[in-house]
Design a protein around this motif. Sequence first.
Motif, PDB file in Angstrom:
ATOM      1  N   ASP A 235      -8.283   5.162  -9.069  1.00  0.00           N
ATOM      2  CA  ASP A 235      -6.935   5.610  -8.692  1.00  0.00           C
ATOM      3  C   ASP A 235      -6.038   5.713  -9.912  1.00  0.00           C
ATOM      4  O   ASP A 235      -5.292   6.682 -10.073  1.00  0.00           O
ATOM      5  CB  ASP A 235      -6.285   4.643  -7.690  1.00  0.00           C
ATOM      6  CG  ASP A 235      -6.920   4.689  -6.321  1.00  0.00           C
ATOM      7  OD1 ASP A 235      -7.581   5.692  -5.997  1.00  0.00           O
ATOM      8  OD2 ASP A 235      -6.744   3.705  -5.572  1.00  0.00           O
TER       9      ASP A 235
ATOM     10  N   ASP B 211       0.834  -1.212   0.000  1.00  0.00           N
ATOM     11  CA  ASP B 211       0.000   0.000   0.000  1.00  0.00           C
ATOM     12  C   ASP B 211       0.863   1.254   0.000  1.00  0.00           C
ATOM     13  O   ASP B 211       0.563   2.224  -0.704  1.00  0.00           O
ATOM     14  CB  ASP B 211      -0.927   0.016   1.219  1.00  0.00           C
ATOM     15  CG  ASP B 211      -1.986  -1.075   1.152  1.00  0.00           C
ATOM     16  OD1 ASP B 211      -2.260  -1.550   0.032  1.00  0.00           O
ATOM     17  OD2 ASP B 211      -2.525  -1.442   2.200  1.00  0.00           O
ATOM     18  N   ARG B 212       1.928   1.242   0.774  1.00  0.00           N
ATOM     19  CA  ARG B 212       2.826   2.404   0.817  1.00  0.00           C
ATOM     20  C   ARG B 212       3.570   2.551  -0.506  1.00  0.00           C
ATOM     21  O   ARG B 212       3.802   3.672  -0.972  1.00  0.00           O
ATOM     22  CB  ARG B 212       3.808   2.265   1.968  1.00  0.00           C
ATOM     23  CG  ARG B 212       3.123   2.416   3.316  1.00  0.00           C
ATOM     24  CD  ARG B 212       4.099   2.338   4.437  1.00  0.00           C
ATOM     25  NE  ARG B 212       4.959   3.530   4.401  1.00  0.00           N
ATOM     26  CZ  ARG B 212       5.690   3.935   5.409  1.00  0.00           C
ATOM     27  NH1 ARG B 212       5.681   3.264   6.545  1.00  0.00           N
ATOM     28  NH2 ARG B 212       6.437   5.002   5.308  1.00  0.00           N
TER      29      ARG B 212
ATOM     30  N   LYS C  47       1.320   4.260  -2.935  1.00  0.00           N
ATOM     31  CA  LYS C  47       1.182   5.693  -2.632  1.00  0.00           C
ATOM     32  C   LYS C  47       2.372   6.482  -3.161  1.00  0.00           C
ATOM     33  O   LYS C  47       2.206   7.567  -3.733  1.00  0.00           O
ATOM     34  CB  LYS C  47       1.026   5.904  -1.132  1.00  0.00           C
ATOM     35  CG  LYS C  47      -0.339   5.494  -0.622  1.00  0.00           C
ATOM     36  CD  LYS C  47      -0.460   5.682   0.873  1.00  0.00           C
ATOM     37  CE  LYS C  47      -1.789   5.160   1.363  1.00  0.00           C
ATOM     38  NZ  LYS C  47      -1.920   5.276   2.818  1.00  0.00           N
TER      39      LYS C  47
END
Length: 118
Positions: A81, A36-37, A40
């Motif tokens: 996204d 997830d990081r 991002k």
Amino acid sequence: KDKKKELHHLEQAAIGGHPDARLNLGCIEEDNGRDDRAVKHWIIAANMGHDDSLENLKLVYREGLPASPRIYREGLVSKEDFASALRAHQTAVDATKSPQRETAERFWREEAARGDFP
């Protein structure tokens, strides 16, 4: 090598707006299992016009990330996204265009074609 120091400098560069640092931080996060990081970081870099980060997002959107050698984790990048990152990437690329840049690029292409490029 001092990995802590390397990470610190990458983080400082990323905070300073360096998209390559964001790409590299995303790759480090992916290697450490923090998908997830990683995503991002890649979204932020793609929003700055970074092509490789956009390619990483495209790959993750289409195929997911390997959670293990044989299992892919899907759904890390939603359609929304990816579409948002794609629009922001294009906006960033368009913002760097100018008549002066285009003239310079054309000049260097012509010089290279003639073999006059140093």
